[in-house]
Design a protein around this motif. Sequence first.
Motif, PDB file in Angstrom:
ATOM      1  N   GLY A  67       0.913  -0.554  -0.095  1.00 30.54           N
ATOM      2  CA  GLY A  67      -0.240  -0.009   0.010  1.00 30.54           C
ATOM      3  C   GLY A  67       0.706   0.902  -0.461  1.00 30.54           C
ATOM      4  N   VAL A  68       0.283   2.189   0.413  1.00 29.90           N
ATOM      5  CA  VAL A  68       0.600   3.944  -0.238  1.00 29.90           C
ATOM      6  C   VAL A  68       1.459   3.866   1.231  1.00 29.90           C
ATOM      7  CG1 VAL A  68       0.528   6.146  -0.897  1.00 29.90           C
ATOM      8  CG2 VAL A  68      -0.508   4.676  -1.611  1.00 29.90           C
ATOM      9  N   GLY A  69       2.681   4.312   0.972  1.00 33.69           N
ATOM     10  CA  GLY A  69       3.879   4.214   2.460  1.00 33.69           C
ATOM     11  C   GLY A  69       4.262   3.163   3.508  1.00 33.69           C
ATOM     12  N   LEU A  70       3.667   2.540   2.659  1.00 36.47           N
ATOM     13  CA  LEU A  70       4.221   0.933   3.172  1.00 36.47           C
ATOM     14  C   LEU A  70       6.092   0.855   2.934  1.00 36.47           C
ATOM     15  CD1 LEU A  70       1.399  -1.394   3.596  1.00 36.47           C
ATOM     16  CD2 LEU A  70       1.819   0.548   5.331  1.00 36.47           C
ATOM     17  N   ARG A  71       7.154  -0.298   3.236  1.00 31.84           N
ATOM     18  CA  ARG A  71       8.014  -0.594   1.945  1.00 31.84           C
ATOM     19  C   ARG A  71       7.598  -1.461   1.974  1.00 31.84           C
ATOM     20  NH1 ARG A  71      10.856   3.527   2.138  1.00 31.84           N
ATOM     21  NH2 ARG A  71      13.322   2.327   2.159  1.00 31.84           N
ATOM     22  N   THR A  72       8.548  -1.989   0.493  1.00 33.14           N
ATOM     23  CA  THR A  72       9.204  -3.295  -0.251  1.00 33.14           C
ATOM     24  C   THR A  72      10.033  -3.910   0.325  1.00 33.14           C
ATOM     25  OG1 THR A  72       8.932  -1.944  -2.271  1.00 33.14           O
ATOM     26  CG2 THR A  72      10.133  -3.934  -2.426  1.00 33.14           C
ATOM     27  N   THR A  73       9.678  -4.812   0.031  1.00 31.54           N
ATOM     28  CA  THR A  73      10.460  -5.915   0.986  1.00 31.54           C
ATOM     29  C   THR A  73      11.718  -6.940   0.065  1.00 31.54           C
ATOM     30  OG1 THR A  73       8.377  -6.947   2.173  1.00 31.54           O
ATOM     31  CG2 THR A  73      10.650  -8.523   2.338  1.00 31.54           C
ATOM     32  N   CYS A  74      13.346  -6.709   0.929  1.00 36.09           N
ATOM     33  CA  CYS A  74      14.171  -6.471   0.297  1.00 36.09           C
ATOM     34  C   CYS A  74      15.181  -7.408   1.354  1.00 36.09           C
ATOM     35  CB  CYS A  74      14.941  -5.383   0.359  1.00 36.09           C
ATOM     36  SG  CYS A  74      14.096  -4.348  -1.237  1.00 36.09           S
ATOM     37  N   THR A  75      15.768  -8.161   0.855  1.00 34.49           N
ATOM     38  CA  THR A  75      17.007  -9.133   1.625  1.00 34.49           C
ATOM     39  C   THR A  75      18.630  -9.143   0.576  1.00 34.49           C
ATOM     40  OG1 THR A  75      16.664 -11.057   2.292  1.00 34.49           O
ATOM     41  CG2 THR A  75      16.700 -10.783   0.058  1.00 34.49           C
ATOM     42  N   PRO A  76      19.309  -8.748   1.796  1.00 31.94           N
ATOM     43  CA  PRO A  76      21.158  -8.850   1.223  1.00 31.94           C
ATOM     44  C   PRO A  76      21.039 -10.138   0.177  1.00 31.94           C
ATOM     45  CG  PRO A  76      21.186  -8.282   3.398  1.00 31.94           C
ATOM     46  CD  PRO A  76      19.303  -9.221   2.595  1.00 31.94           C
ATOM     47  N   CYS A  77      22.136  -9.344  -0.513  1.00 33.53           N
ATOM     48  CA  CYS A  77      22.363 -10.231  -1.751  1.00 33.53           C
ATOM     49  C   CYS A  77      23.358 -11.799  -1.367  1.00 33.53           C
ATOM     50  CB  CYS A  77      23.173  -9.914  -2.665  1.00 33.53           C
ATOM     51  SG  CYS A  77      22.945  -8.397  -4.356  1.00 33.53           S
TER      52      CYS A  77
END
Length: 388
Positions: A67-77
């Motif tokens: 949703g707007v204002g929420l963060r994308t889920t990322c993970t370290p390489c």
Amino acid sequence: MEVAGHRRRWSKEAVVGTLLLLVCMFNAALLNDAGPRTCPNEDYLTEDGICCNKCHQGYKFVENCRGVGLRTTCTPCPDGQYTDQMNFSPNCRRCRRCKTSNREVEESPCRKNQNTICRCEDGYYNFKIDSETFECRKCTQCRPDEKEKQICTPEKNTRCECLENFYKVKNKCEPCRKCIAECKHFCASPTQKNVPDGREVINAIAGCVVGILILFALGILITFKVTKKCTENHLNPSSEPSGVSPDSCEHVLICEELSENPSLKAVPQSPLREQEQPNLPDCVPLEINIPELIYTVLDLVHVQQVKQLVRSLGVKDIEIEQAELDHRLCREAHYQMLRVWAESGSHAGGGVRGGMLHRPLLQDLLDKLRDMHLGRAAEELETKYGIQ
């Protein structure tokens, strides 16, 4: 009539209103269906029409923001992979490995946010084939008629230029011999056409002188080595070591009868006198040259066993050490040790008397050789000097 006209006007207004309503509904539908078409630079547009933030360097995408204002889920390489840009890719890039076969060395290791940095090893430079590929090539060496304008670096090759009074012709430096456009600085005057090249004459003379000096030095070196080798390999057994006079004429007489009749004396025999008197009486003792005897022993006994032999013959350690101090060469030192043994017999009363050596002293030498398991050397001495 009025009713009919009223109905006709109402019908027209109804149609127009309906059309306007349909247009408005269509526009609203288009607007709702399109959604936002652009996002900020660090965001990306999802399939749901939401702008989500991108993953930072060193991270990869896992799940869109919800949703707007929420963060994308990322993970370290993971190890061995990297991302060096903001991204929303589910995969990291594989780290590069420097190729030793291409003369590459690692300048900076791979990190999660940066690929491995390779450079060419010393003496080679980076020749780019395309934006992703390069080749390490050997640095160019300037020719004798050139000088370095720019030294070779891992990124750039050497840059050479012609020496003074030379000019470039088909990638080759030619000497200025005529007043041409490239050699105006070499010309003494505009009308001068030919300029003598004194530099070449000086270089030729200098080269000849250096060559002669080198040949002369090599000749001296070769002569010295050959002379030294010949001296070491052709030592005459009758030659004296340092400290022994070649003119001294010392002999060892081996004769058992001498102990019974001390008046007998041996006279040094030359080859000529031996030929003149071939038939000597049986009582004349055998005559042996001291240096010849000692050198024979040194030839038969291994160099590492000589000191053990002279110690067993009664030579003291202080005399052994003195011989090693007085003589640089090992063979000369061993000669002196055996000479001390031979001369010690005259002081003991049973060895050298009047220049003669009794059989017991030589017999002691033979016994000591056999005690050291050098029976073959003892047999050689017995055969050489006719000892039964």
